[in-house]
Every structure is written in C-alpha cells, then in structure tokens.
Design an enzyme around this catalytic site. Structure first.
Site, PDB file in Angstrom:
ATOM      1  N   ASP A  31      -1.116  -8.860   2.646  1.00  0.00           N
ATOM      2  CA  ASP A  31      -2.482  -8.603   3.103  1.00  0.00           C
ATOM      3  C   ASP A  31      -3.428  -9.252   2.100  1.00  0.00           C
ATOM      4  OD1 ASP A  31      -4.886  -7.677   3.935  1.00  0.00           O
ATOM      5  OD2 ASP A  31      -4.452  -5.542   3.562  1.00  0.00           O
ATOM      6  N   GLU A  47      -0.780   1.356  -6.515  1.00  0.00           N
ATOM      7  CA  GLU A  47       0.086   1.033  -5.377  1.00  0.00           C
ATOM      8  C   GLU A  47       1.360   0.368  -5.881  1.00  0.00           C
ATOM      9  OE1 GLU A  47      -1.935  -1.387  -2.479  1.00  0.00           O
ATOM     10  OE2 GLU A  47      -3.512   0.110  -2.147  1.00  0.00           O
ATOM     11  N   GLU A  84       0.827  -1.219   0.000  1.00  0.00           N
ATOM     12  CA  GLU A  84       0.000   0.000   0.000  1.00  0.00           C
ATOM     13  C   GLU A  84       0.860   1.268   0.000  1.00  0.00           C
ATOM     14  OE1 GLU A  84      -3.833  -0.755   2.118  1.00  0.00           O
ATOM     15  OE2 GLU A  84      -4.032   1.432   2.129  1.00  0.00           O
ATOM     16  N   TYR A 140      -5.913   5.008  -9.175  1.00  0.00           N
ATOM     17  CA  TYR A 140      -5.473   4.602  -7.835  1.00  0.00           C
ATOM     18  C   TYR A 140      -4.475   3.467  -8.003  1.00  0.00           C
ATOM     19  CZ  TYR A 140      -4.959   2.919  -3.181  1.00  0.00           C
ATOM     20  OH  TYR A 140      -4.381   2.534  -1.993  1.00  0.00           O
ATOM     21  N   ASP A 159      -3.729 -10.846   7.160  1.00  0.00           N
ATOM     22  CA  ASP A 159      -2.372 -10.959   6.611  1.00  0.00           C
ATOM     23  C   ASP A 159      -1.851 -12.376   6.834  1.00  0.00           C
ATOM     24  OD1 ASP A 159      -1.565  -7.804   6.185  1.00  0.00           O
ATOM     25  OD2 ASP A 159      -2.977  -8.142   7.828  1.00  0.00           O
ATOM     26  N   HIS A 164      -1.254  -7.647  -2.108  1.00  0.00           N
ATOM     27  CA  HIS A 164      -2.265  -6.859  -1.422  1.00  0.00           C
ATOM     28  C   HIS A 164      -3.556  -7.089  -2.205  1.00  0.00           C
ATOM     29  CE1 HIS A 164      -4.204  -2.800  -0.232  1.00  0.00           C
ATOM     30  NE2 HIS A 164      -4.624  -3.791   0.526  1.00  0.00           N
ATOM     31  N   HIS A 216      -2.676  -2.387  10.230  1.00  0.00           N
ATOM     32  CA  HIS A 216      -2.190  -3.771  10.171  1.00  0.00           C
ATOM     33  C   HIS A 216      -0.917  -3.953  10.978  1.00  0.00           C
ATOM     34  CE1 HIS A 216      -4.623  -5.403   6.731  1.00  0.00           C
ATOM     35  NE2 HIS A 216      -4.796  -4.109   6.527  1.00  0.00           N
TER      36      HIS A 216
END
Ligand SMILES: *[C@@H]1O[C@H](CO)[C@@H](O)[C@H](O)[C@H]1NC(C)=O
Ligand SMILES: *[C@@H]1O[C@H](CO)[C@@H](O)[C@H](O)[C@H]1NC(C)=O
Ligand SMILES: *[C@@H]1O[C@H](CO)[C@@H](O)[C@H](O)[C@H]1NC(C)=O
Ligand SMILES: *[C@@H]1O[C@H](CO)[C@@H](O)[C@H](O)[C@H]1NC(C)=O
Ligand SMILES: *[C@@H]1O[C@H](CO)[C@@H](O)[C@H](O)[C@H]1NC(C)=O
Length: 407
Positions: free
Chosen positions: A192, A105, A66, A103, A236, A158, A277
């Site tokens: 994750d 990552e 992230e 968006y 996770d 993720h 997390h």
C-alpha cells in the site's frame, strides 16, 4: 561431421497419444494486502477471518500489511486459521513492530514451504534518514519459480499517506542499499504505497525516482482501483526490478484481486469488515528443469532439448551445414497435439516426455492464445510444428506455431 540443409515435411495421422510424464510447476502467485487495522478485534470475528483465509489461500506468498497487535498474538492465530484443514500448509515470517511512536505495525509474510523457502530476511535500517513510518522488512525467497531466477527480494511498503511521495521515492534508496549489501538485484516491491487520489497526483511523479528511474517497472497502473470503497484509487502497487525478475513475471497478470466479486460477497458491511483494500497480485513463471519460451508473441511456443550427435543418428544431414529442419502442418489444435505426442513417442531424445509436458502445459494455459487471433480466424489457422536441430549447440528446438489468415 558435416550436415546439409534438409527440410522434411511429414504429415502425421493420429498415431495414438503418449502422455507426457514431465512435471511443470504451476505459476507462483504472489500478493500484498493491507488488512486495515488487523488486530484482535478483527481476528475475533470468525465470519471475517473465514473470508480473509479464503482470499489468502489463493497465494503462494502474500504479505499482510497493517498488522497492529501489541501482544503479537494475531499473526500466529491467523496462521493457524489459514492452515486449519490444509495439508499443504503455510509458514509465517514476520518483521518486528515498526513505527515512530507507540502506534506500530508489522509486515507479515505467509508463504507455502512446498513452493518457496526463505533464504534470509533483511530489515532496512532507517534510523539515520528516518524516511519511513514503517521501514521495509525484506524477505528473500528461493523456490519453484523461473529457473533463471535463483532468488528474489520481496520488499513490502505500507506508506504513511501524508508522506507517500517521499516514502515511495526513498524505496530507491532501500533498493540500492539492499542490492549493495546483498548482491541481489531482482526484487518485487509491493504494498500500500498510498499512490493515488489525494496523496500522490500526476505532478508528483517527476519527483519520485521509483517512477523516473528506468530500472523500475510499475506493473499496476494509475487506472487501477485497489480500494473496496466507492473511491477509485490505485493505492496499492507492484513494482519489479532486475532483468531476471521482469522476465520471470507473466505479462498482464498484475492486478487487484476483487475478492468480493470473485467470492460472491454481496454484503457490503462484511466487505468493510474485511478491509478497505483489495490485494494486489502478480504471477511468476513456475519452475521447469528445461528452458521454454514464447518465441513469436502470442502465436508460437517452443521447447529446447539438449542432444548428443548420437541422438541425431537417425536423421539425414549432408556435408555443408550444422542444422536440420523438419516441419509439418496440422489443420487444428487437436491434430497438432496428436502429432506432437506421436513425434515425442518415437523421438524421445529430440522431444523428451518433459519437453512434451512443457509444450502441452503452455498450450493448455493460453500459450498460443493471441488477442489478435479472434474467433473464426483463429479456428481457420494452421498449426505448424517445426523441429530444428543444431549440431554446433547440440540442441533441438520444437516450435508450435499457429498461423492465421489475418497475419
Ligand atoms: C516454519 O517456520 C519456522 C520458524 O521460522 C521454522 O522453524 C520451520 O522450519 C518452518 N517450516 C517450514 C516447513 O519451512
Ligand atoms: C541463500 O542463497 C544462497 C544462494 O543460493 C545460498 O548460497 C545460501 O546458502 C542460502 N542461504 C540460506 C540460509 O539458505
Ligand atoms: C542502524 O544504523 C545506525 C547508524 O549507523 C546504527 O547506530 C544502528 O546500530 C543500526 N541499527 C541496526 C539494527 O543495525
Ligand atoms: C533410430 O531408429 C531405430 C529404429 O527405429 C531405433 O531403434 C533407435 O532407437 C533410433 N535411434 C535414436 C538415437 O533415436
Ligand atoms: C493452411 O495450410 C494449407 C495447406 O498447406 C494452405 O492451403 C492454407 O492456405 C493454409 N492456411 C493458412 C491460413 O495459412
């Protein structure tokens, strides 16, 4: 040359101690951590960055999930913060920005060049199937871990929460493609997965090949809590595949790292600012140039040393067999240590300084600790050292066993 069975019982008094000079690499600690919208805002909070750095420095390799900086400045700034004041610095290997929309990552691996090297990187091509919001970017590491594991692929994920089930399932396709194209079958898959609470339930597991396919071993259970919040969710995870990978991981070391408890962070707002997390982690065996193993779970440790017939010339053998055994009993661990040191000093070809160092390292790090050998029973246990030499294999194995009256 023919040898005969020959058992010799020797009781060593404390003959002074010889320090082992061999080196054994510490276990290699690897982790994966969702740093929750890790971008310029978070990087601009020094008290938050200080804690993040403190957590990351526990690891030899840690993948951060992230990472959201469109300008791609933040990963390098974090590396600078991580390395500030360190002599044993980290390096950074990072994916391109991944995502279906604006968006995006990145997967960012921070690793210690003193322990591991990057062999190569591999971006999974998801353009046709489009299963993943952030398709895995794999880093293949080689380094100072278990000598039987030449290298392994670290596959991060993720998962998009609402697609957690199909994305976790599709990790099997990632694994198969990666294995087919690179020939590497030993991997750690971590990150994750959003594998719990409202995103993945008990009924979903039969649909997830990563769970049903016996090639994959899930090291973090459904009961784990990997969220820093009041919820208890095992989002996770760490999954291992490949026989060498599995035997390179230490049993029972995969866990969430509760950094707030460990670092004494009682300010809930600061914990929230760090991440929702916890990292998840597992330990890999450190490297050593000789083989060593726990031979009787929880109660024995051993090392094996290659020898030549000449090395065995001081021992008596008779004409029919190819092995000899000697053993001795010590009343407690300290006496066993002294006796093994003395044996190594007078028989360096049978138990080298490095072999001694490995044995003592295993002992000092819990190699003879067995949860079934509690308290007084453990204290009462005899420590028996056995040296077994086999001329067919030119091998001498020194085994240290603790026996207990309750066995
Ligand atoms: C760190 O990474 C950079 C960029 O990939 C590379 O040029 C450099 O050699 C690496 N340093 C070490 C010590 O591995
Ligand atoms: C990667 O590892 C393989 C196998 O050990 C080795 O042959 C190869 O040279 C390595 N490549 C790089 C770039 O280090
Ligand atoms: C990914 O696969 C598609 C379809 O095979 C291909 O057109 C594309 O060039 C590939 N992308 C990369 C980066 O290799
Ligand atoms: C055998 O014993 C002698 C006398 O203790 C010693 O000098 C020699 O190094 C030993 N040989 C081996 C191979 O251990
Ligand atoms: C420890 O060794 C002694 C002497 O050999 C023996 O009498 C005793 O029963 C042993 N204890 C255990 C727990 O094996």
């Amino acid at each position: 040359m023919g040898w005969s069975p020959f058992a010799l019982v020797v009781i060593f008094a404390a003959l002074g101690s010889a320090q082992g000079t061999g080196t054994v690499q510490n276990p290699v600690r690897i982790g994966a951590w969702n740093l929750q919208r890790f971008g310029p805002t978070k990087m601009g909070k020094p008290e938050v960055v200080a804690k993040i750095v403190q957590v990351m420095r526990k690891y030899d390799i840690i993948v951060i999930l992230e990472v959201v900086d469109a300008d791609e400045q933040v990963p390098g700034l974090l590396l600078n913060a991580l390395n500030s004041g360190l002599t044993n610095t980290y390096n950074l290997t990072i994916s391109r920005r991944l995502g279906r929309t604006s968006y995006q990552e990145q997967y960012a691996f921070y690793w210690k060049p003193s322990v591991v090297r990057v062999n190569f990187t591999y971006q999974y091509n998801d353009t046709v199937l489009d299963k993943f919001q952030f398709e895995p970017f794999i880093v293949v590491f080689e380094g100072k871990f278990d000598r039987n594991l030449p290298r392994f692929g670290f596959i991060p994920l993720h998962a998009k929460p609402s697609d957690a089930v199909p994305e976790i399932d599709a990790l099997v396709d990632v694994y198969n493609t990666f294995k087919q194209e690179t020939g590497i079958e030993d991997v750690i898959i971590a990150g994750d997965f959003n594998a719990g609470c409202t995103y993945v339930g008990g009924n979903d597991y039969p649909k997830i090949r990563l769970f049903t396919d016996p090639r994959f071993t899930w090291l973090i259970s459904d009961h784990a809590d990997t969220t820093t919040e009041a919820t208890t969710c095992p989002y996770d995870r760490i999954v291992a595949a490949g026989n060498k990978m599995l035997s390179a991981t230490y049993d029972n070391t995969a866990q969430p790292y509760y950094f707030d408890e460990d670092l004494g962070i009682t300010n809930a707002a600061l914990v929230d600012d760090i991440s929702d997390h916890y990292p998840v982690e597992v330990l890999l065996k450190g490297s050593s140039t000789i083989d060593s193993s726990k031979v009787h779970p929880g109660t024995s440790i051993s090392v094996a040393i290659s020898v030549t017939p000449a090395d065995l010339s001081n021992f008596s053998f008779s004409s029919t067999t190819n092995f000899m055994v000697m053993s001795w009993v010590s009343p407690n661990a300290a006496a066993a240590v002294s006796s093994i040191e003395a044996f190594s000093q007078s028989n360096p070809n049978i138990l080298s300084a490095e072999g001694l160092a490995v044995l003592l390292y295993k002992y000092n790090n819990g190699g003879l600790t067995d949860s079934t050998l509690h308290g007084e029973y453990y204290q009462q246990g005899n420590h028996t050292v056995t040296v077994h030499c086999n001329s067919d294999h030119n091998l001498c194995t020194t085994t240290w066993t603790v026996f207990t009256p309750i066995n």
